[in-house]
Write a protein that holds these residues in place. Sequence first.
Motif, PDB file in Angstrom:
ATOM      1  N   ALA A 210       1.435  -1.326  -0.019  1.00 18.17           N
ATOM      2  CA  ALA A 210      -0.469   0.434  -0.213  1.00 18.17           C
ATOM      3  C   ALA A 210       0.858   1.336   0.409  1.00 18.17           C
ATOM      4  O   ALA A 210       0.638   2.556  -0.065  1.00 18.17           O
ATOM      5  CB  ALA A 210      -0.871   0.192   1.457  1.00 18.17           C
ATOM      6  N   PHE A 211       2.380   1.193   0.847  1.00 23.38           N
ATOM      7  CA  PHE A 211       2.987   2.307   0.919  1.00 23.38           C
ATOM      8  C   PHE A 211       3.024   2.348  -0.125  1.00 23.38           C
ATOM      9  O   PHE A 211       3.369   3.443  -1.072  1.00 23.38           O
ATOM     10  CB  PHE A 211       4.000   2.347   1.643  1.00 23.38           C
ATOM     11  CG  PHE A 211       4.691   3.377   2.112  1.00 23.38           C
ATOM     12  CD1 PHE A 211       3.758   4.600   3.376  1.00 23.38           C
ATOM     13  CD2 PHE A 211       5.818   3.623   1.352  1.00 23.38           C
ATOM     14  CE1 PHE A 211       5.146   5.306   3.104  1.00 23.38           C
ATOM     15  CE2 PHE A 211       6.566   4.864   2.060  1.00 23.38           C
ATOM     16  CZ  PHE A 211       6.436   5.420   2.463  1.00 23.38           C
ATOM     17  N   VAL A 212       4.089   1.981  -1.476  1.00 27.91           N
ATOM     18  CA  VAL A 212       4.323   2.082  -2.184  1.00 27.91           C
ATOM     19  C   VAL A 212       3.525   2.063  -3.716  1.00 27.91           C
ATOM     20  O   VAL A 212       4.093   3.196  -3.936  1.00 27.91           O
ATOM     21  CB  VAL A 212       5.149   0.342  -2.896  1.00 27.91           C
ATOM     22  CG1 VAL A 212       5.200   0.402  -4.800  1.00 27.91           C
ATOM     23  CG2 VAL A 212       5.760   0.116  -2.266  1.00 27.91           C
ATOM     24  N   ARG A 213       2.288   1.999  -3.713  1.00 25.86           N
ATOM     25  CA  ARG A 213       1.402   2.270  -4.541  1.00 25.86           C
ATOM     26  C   ARG A 213       0.941   3.665  -4.238  1.00 25.86           C
ATOM     27  O   ARG A 213       0.250   4.523  -5.107  1.00 25.86           O
ATOM     28  CB  ARG A 213      -0.322   1.009  -4.422  1.00 25.86           C
ATOM     29  CG  ARG A 213       0.445   0.381  -4.966  1.00 25.86           C
ATOM     30  CD  ARG A 213      -1.452  -0.576  -4.885  1.00 25.86           C
ATOM     31  NE  ARG A 213      -0.476  -2.345  -5.936  1.00 25.86           N
ATOM     32  CZ  ARG A 213      -1.485  -2.988  -5.367  1.00 25.86           C
ATOM     33  NH1 ARG A 213      -1.997  -3.046  -4.223  1.00 25.86           N
ATOM     34  NH2 ARG A 213      -1.583  -3.996  -5.909  1.00 25.86           N
ATOM     35  N   ALA A 254       7.242  -2.561 -11.357  1.00 28.26           N
ATOM     36  CA  ALA A 254       5.508  -2.774 -11.988  1.00 28.26           C
ATOM     37  C   ALA A 254       4.868  -2.039 -11.664  1.00 28.26           C
ATOM     38  O   ALA A 254       3.954  -1.456 -12.520  1.00 28.26           O
ATOM     39  CB  ALA A 254       5.790  -4.510 -11.282  1.00 28.26           C
ATOM     40  N   GLU A 255       4.560  -0.861 -10.469  1.00 30.82           N
ATOM     41  CA  GLU A 255       3.897  -0.837 -10.018  1.00 30.82           C
ATOM     42  C   GLU A 255       3.795   1.092 -10.512  1.00 30.82           C
ATOM     43  O   GLU A 255       2.160   1.542 -11.158  1.00 30.82           O
ATOM     44  CB  GLU A 255       3.345  -0.276  -8.280  1.00 30.82           C
ATOM     45  CG  GLU A 255       3.280  -1.691  -7.935  1.00 30.82           C
ATOM     46  CD  GLU A 255       1.357  -2.090  -8.584  1.00 30.82           C
ATOM     47  OE1 GLU A 255       0.950  -1.374  -8.561  1.00 30.82           O
ATOM     48  OE2 GLU A 255       1.874  -3.187  -8.344  1.00 30.82           O
ATOM     49  N   ARG A 256       5.154   1.480 -10.858  1.00 38.77           N
ATOM     50  CA  ARG A 256       4.928   3.194 -11.738  1.00 38.77           C
ATOM     51  C   ARG A 256       4.650   2.799 -12.835  1.00 38.77           C
ATOM     52  O   ARG A 256       4.091   3.817 -13.562  1.00 38.77           O
ATOM     53  CB  ARG A 256       6.314   2.890 -11.207  1.00 38.77           C
ATOM     54  CG  ARG A 256       6.896   3.740  -9.889  1.00 38.77           C
ATOM     55  CD  ARG A 256       8.109   3.714  -9.976  1.00 38.77           C
ATOM     56  NE  ARG A 256       8.181   4.771  -8.497  1.00 38.77           N
ATOM     57  CZ  ARG A 256       9.651   4.841  -7.993  1.00 38.77           C
ATOM     58  NH1 ARG A 256      10.567   4.124  -8.310  1.00 38.77           N
ATOM     59  NH2 ARG A 256       9.515   5.891  -6.900  1.00 38.77           N
ATOM     60  N   LEU A 257       4.746   1.413 -13.712  1.00 34.68           N
ATOM     61  CA  LEU A 257       4.661   1.657 -14.703  1.00 34.68           C
ATOM     62  C   LEU A 257       3.235   1.260 -15.298  1.00 34.68           C
ATOM     63  O   LEU A 257       2.657   1.174 -15.928  1.00 34.68           O
ATOM     64  CB  LEU A 257       6.042  -0.189 -15.336  1.00 34.68           C
ATOM     65  CG  LEU A 257       7.176   0.013 -15.472  1.00 34.68           C
ATOM     66  CD1 LEU A 257       7.460  -0.900 -16.232  1.00 34.68           C
ATOM     67  CD2 LEU A 257       7.378   1.363 -16.470  1.00 34.68           C
ATOM     68  N   ARG A 258       2.089   0.577 -14.278  1.00 33.43           N
ATOM     69  CA  ARG A 258       1.047   0.122 -13.908  1.00 33.43           C
ATOM     70  C   ARG A 258       0.597   1.433 -14.284  1.00 33.43           C
ATOM     71  O   ARG A 258      -0.140   2.081 -14.894  1.00 33.43           O
ATOM     72  CB  ARG A 258       1.017  -0.721 -13.082  1.00 33.43           C
ATOM     73  CG  ARG A 258      -0.613  -1.360 -13.051  1.00 33.43           C
ATOM     74  CD  ARG A 258      -0.938  -2.604 -12.817  1.00 33.43           C
ATOM     75  NE  ARG A 258      -0.859  -3.640 -12.722  1.00 33.43           N
ATOM     76  CZ  ARG A 258       0.208  -3.898 -11.951  1.00 33.43           C
ATOM     77  NH1 ARG A 258       0.314  -3.223 -10.921  1.00 33.43           N
ATOM     78  NH2 ARG A 258       0.502  -5.677 -12.459  1.00 33.43           N
ATOM     79  N   LEU A 259       0.640   1.969 -13.315  1.00 30.30           N
ATOM     80  CA  LEU A 259       0.387   3.546 -13.317  1.00 30.30           C
ATOM     81  C   LEU A 259       0.509   4.489 -14.253  1.00 30.30           C
ATOM     82  O   LEU A 259      -0.300   4.671 -14.598  1.00 30.30           O
ATOM     83  CB  LEU A 259       1.576   5.033 -11.834  1.00 30.30           C
ATOM     84  CG  LEU A 259       0.330   5.879 -11.469  1.00 30.30           C
ATOM     85  CD1 LEU A 259      -0.560   5.691 -11.794  1.00 30.30           C
ATOM     86  CD2 LEU A 259       1.549   6.865 -10.791  1.00 30.30           C
ATOM     87  N   ALA A 260       1.877   4.867 -15.009  1.00 26.27           N
ATOM     88  CA  ALA A 260       1.894   5.251 -16.291  1.00 26.27           C
ATOM     89  C   ALA A 260       1.366   4.134 -17.387  1.00 26.27           C
ATOM     90  O   ALA A 260       0.003   5.814 -18.316  1.00 26.27           O
ATOM     91  CB  ALA A 260       3.557   5.089 -16.449  1.00 26.27           C
ATOM     92  N   HIS A 261       0.790   3.184 -17.238  1.00 26.02           N
ATOM     93  CA  HIS A 261      -0.089   2.631 -18.333  1.00 26.02           C
ATOM     94  C   HIS A 261      -1.735   3.355 -18.092  1.00 26.02           C
ATOM     95  O   HIS A 261      -2.051   3.973 -19.276  1.00 26.02           O
ATOM     96  CB  HIS A 261      -0.411   1.140 -18.582  1.00 26.02           C
ATOM     97  CG  HIS A 261      -0.901   0.767 -19.873  1.00 26.02           C
ATOM     98  ND1 HIS A 261      -2.248   0.311 -19.262  1.00 26.02           N
ATOM     99  CD2 HIS A 261      -0.359   0.263 -20.292  1.00 26.02           C
ATOM    100  CE1 HIS A 261      -2.472   0.245 -20.691  1.00 26.02           C
ATOM    101  NE2 HIS A 261      -1.381  -0.396 -21.433  1.00 26.02           N
ATOM    102  N   ARG A 262      -1.651   3.735 -16.836  1.00 19.42           N
ATOM    103  CA  ARG A 262      -3.421   4.263 -16.788  1.00 19.42           C
ATOM    104  C   ARG A 262      -3.111   5.116 -17.267  1.00 19.42           C
ATOM    105  O   ARG A 262      -3.837   6.294 -17.659  1.00 19.42           O
ATOM    106  CB  ARG A 262      -3.810   4.268 -14.935  1.00 19.42           C
ATOM    107  CG  ARG A 262      -4.218   2.538 -14.777  1.00 19.42           C
ATOM    108  CD  ARG A 262      -4.686   2.273 -13.110  1.00 19.42           C
ATOM    109  NE  ARG A 262      -3.719   2.479 -12.547  1.00 19.42           N
ATOM    110  CZ  ARG A 262      -3.124   2.276 -11.665  1.00 19.42           C
ATOM    111  NH1 ARG A 262      -2.656   0.874 -11.517  1.00 19.42           N
ATOM    112  NH2 ARG A 262      -2.715   3.039 -10.210  1.00 19.42           N
TER     113      ARG A 262
END
Length: 312
Positions: A210-213, A254-262
């Motif tokens: 959660a902290f990462v996201r 992976a979470e940074r890339l997923r956020l970028a994609h969104r």
Amino acid sequence: MGVLVAHGPDEWAQVITESFVPLSLGSVSRTFQGSVRSSVLGPALTLTEVHTQGPSIVARTARLVRAEPRDDCLFSLHLAGEGSVLQGEREVRLPCGGGALYDTGRPYELRFPTDTRQLVLQVPRHQLHDRVGRVEDVCGRVLSADQPAVRVLAAYVCELAATCDDVIGAQRDELGAAAVDLLAIALRAAGGDGSGMPAGRAAVLSAMRAFVRDHLADPRLTPEALARRHGISLRYSAELFASEGTSPAAYIRAERLRLAHRTLTDPRYGTLTVASVAARCGFTDRTTFTRAFVREYGLPPAELRAAHSRNA
């Protein structure tokens, strides 16, 4: 976002579908009027003020769930009037000053026999899952204004609605994340010790995820900083993520890339440059960002955005 006003049932059906998820009207008075004002607090996280004049019934039917699937939860903070939420076998009366959580992935019905005013927080399911465990266990739970945690949540959400349009950039995302944190605290308080909150190693891992996201925009977010923030060693942090088949560094990336994609495929962020998107997702170098993005999604960020715009 400006205020959307509806005069009559047909306009209201369109307004609420655009503001939340695809919905249908069960029953609305002929003299009905309504308005919504939505504020984006982060990718897929919004806060919407809703005013209605006249009785109404709004439904997310099983057909709409199948045809237009969503993976969000909605928390309605009820401020005036009478209302209730029906989902599954639960019917929850919305208490003034409190509210309830419901799931857009399952059919539900909202009944409002009077004029109403609400603040609706739309939260991606994964953000709540990381904080409370099984989301199914907390949906349909009444959050009463008699509970201190709910009063804190309500005060914060009301103030956020009044001021968030004056806040920009990463600070807005942080304020949105704080709203989700407070909602999770209120949900756990309403459920007592048996609320479904994960325990032990799972709790630490969930808190770290959660902290990462919630801090993807911070370029200082590294595996070392993550472990230090949670008071554990880097080795133990690696063991926790290994149990999920990944590593702290890989999860952050992976979470940074997923956020970028969104962000790149969200028309609300269409004016942001690719470099700005990279920075919002914690990448300090556009070349590094582009290489990582191509490895993950098979094409450069600009091409993905262009292809998504053509297909929209």
